[in-house]
Design an enzyme around this catalytic site. Structure first.
Site, PDB file in Angstrom:
ATOM      1  N   HIS A 243     -14.129   7.635   9.102  1.00  0.00           N
ATOM      2  CA  HIS A 243     -12.805   7.359   9.758  1.00  0.00           C
ATOM      3  C   HIS A 243     -12.301   8.518  10.446  1.00  0.00           C
ATOM      4  O   HIS A 243     -11.939   8.326  11.687  1.00  0.00           O
ATOM      5  CB  HIS A 243     -11.930   7.262   8.434  1.00  0.00           C
ATOM      6  CG  HIS A 243     -12.155   6.323   7.603  1.00  0.00           C
ATOM      7  ND1 HIS A 243     -12.034   5.018   7.541  1.00  0.00           N
ATOM      8  CD2 HIS A 243     -12.713   6.501   6.426  1.00  0.00           C
ATOM      9  CE1 HIS A 243     -12.569   4.286   6.395  1.00  0.00           C
ATOM     10  NE2 HIS A 243     -12.907   5.432   5.747  1.00  0.00           N
TER      11      HIS A 243
HETATM   12  O1  RIB Z   1      -8.547   5.556   4.308  1.00  0.00           O
HETATM   13  C1  RIB Z   1      -9.437   6.465   4.969  1.00  0.00           C
HETATM   14  C2  RIB Z   1      -8.579   7.808   4.982  1.00  0.00           C
HETATM   15  O2  RIB Z   1      -8.362   8.441   3.715  1.00  0.00           O
HETATM   16  C3  RIB Z   1      -9.727   9.061   5.537  1.00  0.00           C
HETATM   17  O3  RIB Z   1      -8.834  10.120   6.052  1.00  0.00           O
HETATM   18  C4  RIB Z   1     -10.326   9.647   4.546  1.00  0.00           C
HETATM   19  O4  RIB Z   1     -10.694  11.025   4.627  1.00  0.00           O
HETATM   20  C5  RIB Z   1      -9.027   9.565   3.382  1.00  0.00           C
HETATM   21  O5  RIB Z   1      -8.321  10.710   3.518  1.00  0.00           O
END
Ligand code: RIB
Ligand code: CA
Length: 316
Positions: A243
């Protein structure tokens, strides 16, 4: 590396390392002017996310200040992500203890001071938005000074709940402050980050790189991806969604992304929808004025090549 299409934005990265946060640090260190790293409680408690940010800084050998921030959300009880990232927040590899000292424990003041002393800072939060909200509340003047906010969070679906993506769901009140701040806002939500997966082939490419840093990252992503796939229907994903780096790469390599301009509001009260990003995609003319660039597509092959190149750069 700069290919004429890319930029070198000035970035302050606010994070909760976190495997994908760690990759966001690598991307920012390689392709941006990284002026600071701040940490927040999220994937793990604050002391762990801060320790992990310090580990990454020393592994990369970069001279960037690290300041710890909020140990809990504005209102919610703290929630963590051990199911995905392990108890340490960065399980899966034998990581060297950091030796460079923490630069401070007041990330909010560091964020404010940095935005007041430097022009065109992009705030890039990739964890819960607590630090950013507190900075905007304490120093409203920075809203007009910063280049913008590029965040990882939200989406048309959730992951921690059916409607709540973790970063927004963990601190909806903070997210509401950020989405209402009035300046430039870019959102890398799950709709785009799920296109960006650490497939076995990509992890193998990292493992094949020379140097210990690459070997460490391959181990980290082997763990991260294994955990991710174990929690998803077989075949629904080919690897962990990576992500956080997308909130950086959209600034350094904007040509790799498609986006749409929508109004996004944060649900803070719904019994089943608290932490939802309510994205108005209607085509009717009297819809709310857009406040956010929502990323809709990424050239995931080209973007992952950039990450592998960045790991390679630091692995020699
Ligand atoms: O939902 C994904 C996010 O939540 C990303 O930033 C991951 O590192 C967690 O923090
Ligand atoms: Ca994160």
């Amino acid at each position: 590396m700069l290919d004429g299409m890319s930029n070198t934005p000035r970035i302050l990265l606010d994070c909760d390392p976190g495997h994908d946060d760690a990759m966001a640090i690598v991307a920012a260190a390689r392709y941006a002017e990284l002026v600071g790293i701040t940490t927040v409680s999220g994937n793990a408690p604050l002391e762990r996310t801060t320790y992990n940010a310090r580990v990454m800084r020393d592994l990369l050998g970069i001279d960037v200040p690290v300041h710890s921030g909020s140990s809990r959300p504005l209102l919610s009880e703290p929630h963590f992500g051990a199911l995905v990232h392990g108890d340490s927040g960065l399980d899966g590899a034998d990581l060297p203890a950091p030796t460079t000292a923490l630069d401070g424990t007041d990330a909010v003041t560091f964020i404010i001071d940095t935005c007041r002393s430097l022009d065109d800072v992009w705030l890039v939060p990739v964890g819960p938005l607590t630090n950013i909200a507190l900075a905007l509340r304490s120093a409203p003047d920075i809203a007009a000074r910063i280049a913008g906010i590029s965040l990882m969070g939200g989406g048309t679906f959730g992951n921690r709940t059916s409607t709540g993506e973790f970063n927004i769901w963990a601190d909806p009140e903070a997210a509401a402050v950020v989405f209402g701040y009035g300046g430039r806002l870019v959102m890398a939500g799950l709709d785009v980050t799920h296109q960006f997966q650490a497939t076995p082939e990509r992890i193998a490419r990292i493992a094949a790189l020379p140097g210990t840093f690459a070997a460490v990252f391959a181990d980290l992503f082997e763990f991260f991806s294994g955990n991710y796939l174990a929690r998803h229907d077989p075949g629904s994903l080919q690897g962990a969604a990576v992500h956080d780096p997308l909130a950086v790469l959209v600034l350094t390599h904007p040509h790799l992304f498609e986006r749409a301009h929508y109004h996004v509001a944060i649900e803070t009260r719904g019994e089943f929808t608290r932490g939802m990003t309510v994205i108005d995609r209607r085509r009717i003319t009297d819809r709310a004025a857009p406040n956010c660039d929502v990323l809709t597509r990424v050239d995931h092959d080209a973007a992952f090549d950039l990450l592998i190149d960045a790991v390679d750069h630091f692995s020699h």
